[in-house]
Design a protein around this motif. Structure first.
Motif, mmCIF file in Angstrom:
data_model
loop_
_atom_site.group_PDB
_atom_site.id
_atom_site.type_symbol
_atom_site.label_atom_id
_atom_site.label_comp_id
_atom_site.label_asym_id
_atom_site.label_seq_id
_atom_site.Cartn_x
_atom_site.Cartn_y
_atom_site.Cartn_z
ATOM 1 N N CYS A 197 45.601 32.047 18.127
ATOM 2 C CA CYS A 197 44.409 32.298 18.942
ATOM 3 C C CYS A 197 43.167 32.260 18.048
ATOM 4 C CB CYS A 197 44.626 33.668 19.575
ATOM 5 S SG CYS A 197 43.172 34.401 20.255
ATOM 6 N N ILE A 198 42.163 31.497 18.464
ATOM 7 C CA ILE A 198 40.958 31.435 17.631
ATOM 8 C C ILE A 198 39.847 32.367 18.148
ATOM 9 C CG2 ILE A 198 41.300 29.196 16.514
ATOM 10 C CD1 ILE A 198 39.739 27.878 18.727
ATOM 11 N N SER A 199 39.900 32.694 19.431
ATOM 12 C CA SER A 199 38.978 33.703 19.946
ATOM 13 C C SER A 199 39.546 34.246 21.260
ATOM 14 C CB SER A 199 37.575 33.127 20.178
ATOM 15 O OG SER A 199 37.613 32.184 21.217
ATOM 16 N N LYS A 200 38.991 35.356 21.683
ATOM 17 C CA LYS A 200 39.490 35.898 22.945
ATOM 18 C C LYS A 200 38.418 36.728 23.636
ATOM 19 C CE LYS A 200 41.656 39.934 20.895
ATOM 20 N NZ LYS A 200 42.906 40.581 20.606
ATOM 21 N N GLU A 201 38.607 36.900 24.941
ATOM 22 C CA GLU A 201 37.733 37.772 25.723
ATOM 23 C C GLU A 201 38.610 38.799 26.414
ATOM 24 O OE1 GLU A 201 35.078 35.624 28.330
ATOM 25 O OE2 GLU A 201 34.591 34.175 26.749
ATOM 26 N N ARG A 202 38.087 39.995 26.526
ATOM 27 C CA ARG A 202 38.873 41.081 27.115
ATOM 28 C C ARG A 202 38.349 41.483 28.484
ATOM 29 N NH1 ARG A 202 39.343 45.240 22.027
ATOM 30 N NH2 ARG A 202 41.155 44.247 21.091
ATOM 31 N N ASN A 203 39.275 41.980 29.315
ATOM 32 C CA ASN A 203 38.923 42.466 30.665
ATOM 33 C C ASN A 203 38.031 41.468 31.401
ATOM 34 O OD1 ASN A 203 40.321 44.792 30.386
ATOM 35 N ND2 ASN A 203 38.537 46.017 29.797
ATOM 36 N N VAL A 204 38.554 40.304 31.575
ATOM 37 C CA VAL A 204 37.747 39.216 32.124
ATOM 38 C C VAL A 204 37.920 39.131 33.648
ATOM 39 C CG1 VAL A 204 37.312 36.736 32.012
ATOM 40 C CG2 VAL A 204 38.075 37.948 29.976
ATOM 41 N N PHE A 205 36.789 39.132 34.353
ATOM 42 C CA PHE A 205 36.827 38.927 35.802
ATOM 43 C C PHE A 205 36.938 37.427 36.067
ATOM 44 C CE2 PHE A 205 34.714 37.750 39.725
ATOM 45 C CZ PHE A 205 35.392 38.536 40.649
ATOM 46 N N VAL A 206 37.906 37.046 36.886
ATOM 47 C CA VAL A 206 38.078 35.627 37.226
ATOM 48 C C VAL A 206 38.178 35.503 38.742
ATOM 49 C CG1 VAL A 206 39.147 34.791 35.084
ATOM 50 C CG2 VAL A 206 40.572 35.879 36.816
ATOM 51 N N ALA A 207 37.833 34.326 39.250
ATOM 52 C CA ALA A 207 37.914 34.128 40.702
ATOM 53 C C ALA A 207 38.101 32.651 41.007
ATOM 54 C CB ALA A 207 36.638 34.636 41.364
ATOM 55 N N SER A 208 38.717 32.400 42.154
ATOM 56 C CA SER A 208 38.805 31.032 42.651
ATOM 57 C C SER A 208 38.174 31.017 44.039
ATOM 58 C CB SER A 208 40.261 30.571 42.738
ATOM 59 O OG SER A 208 40.317 29.318 43.378
ATOM 60 N N LYS A 209 37.000 30.427 44.098
ATOM 61 C CA LYS A 209 36.264 30.387 45.365
ATOM 62 C C LYS A 209 37.060 29.621 46.414
ATOM 63 C CE LYS A 209 31.543 29.619 46.745
ATOM 64 N NZ LYS A 209 30.346 28.828 46.554
ATOM 65 N N GLU A 210 37.598 28.509 45.968
ATOM 66 C CA GLU A 210 38.325 27.649 46.904
ATOM 67 C C GLU A 210 39.545 28.344 47.502
ATOM 68 O OE1 GLU A 210 40.771 23.488 46.913
ATOM 69 O OE2 GLU A 210 39.597 23.968 45.142
#
Ligand code: SF4
Length: 196
Positions: A65-78
């Motif tokens: 892993c070269i970088s990461k984000e924590r507690n990420v909100f994700v969504a799929s509009k479709e």
């Protein structure tokens, strides 16, 4: 997908997989579950506590892993779905992958519900970051932080989308769904007194 104002969470899809009637009772009849009875896929412990127990720099190196984000909100509009990913890992080969921490022991197989959670996360990470996601990771904190890798094929994601659509259908149409096939689930279900 069709025009709909319904927006579900990944947890709703997991509830559907446990028993489709949960969705009907919660959304169509507005009968909440008792918190203590909530389906066990919901974390046994707060993710911050899990992370405290986990050596994340070791994990990061091991997974390329070269970088990461924590507690990420994700969504799929479709697809009318949203959720939170414990960590989004950006990997050396240019792809990304979700990492979920489970306050659980690894018992010889990755549960189907965990897999569907990861498939939906993969879909949304891919859409939100415009990046390929072909695998996911689960860290079992009660098995000495054992990390299991899950391969993700496009058909896995398609299947997860179908389940999400079925979940939305119950909410939109209000049709009483079939009971789970696995009667053992009914024994300590909080809806057993009203479920006929
Ligand atoms: S009693 Fe059984 S069929 Fe009814 S909601 Fe609970 S798990 Fe589903």
């Amino acid at each position: 997908m069709r025009d709909s104002s319904v927006l579900i969470t990944i947890s709703d899809v997991i509830e559907y997989l446990f028993c489709p009637r949960f969705i009907y009772f919660i959304y169509c009849l507005d009968i909440p579950q008792h918190e203590e009875k909530r389906f066990k896929v919901l974390k046994g412990r707060d993710v911050h506590e899990i992370r405290r127990l986990t050596n994340t720099s070791y994990l990061r190196k091991k997974l390329g892993c070269i970088s990461k984000e924590r507690n990420v909100f994700v969504a799929s509009k479709e697809n009318h779905i949203k959720g939170i990913v414990d960590e989004v890992l950006f990997l050396e080969d240019g792809t990304a992958a979700p990492l979920e921490y489970k306050f659980a022991e690894y018992k010889d197989k990755v549960y189907m519900t965990y897999k569907y959670q990861l498939y939906l996360q993969a879909l949304m990470i891919s859409e939100n970051y415009d990046v390929e996601v072909n695998r996911a990771y689960i860290c079992y904190t009660r098995s000495n932080n054992m990390v299991k890798s899950i391969k993700i094929e496009p058909e896995d994601v398609d299947e997860a989308i179908k389940i999400a659509k079925k979940t939305i259908d119950i909410i939109e149409k209000g049709v009483y769904p079939k009971a789970t096939k696995y009667k053992s689930k009914c024994i300590d279900c909080c809806y057993r007194n009203i479920c006929v």
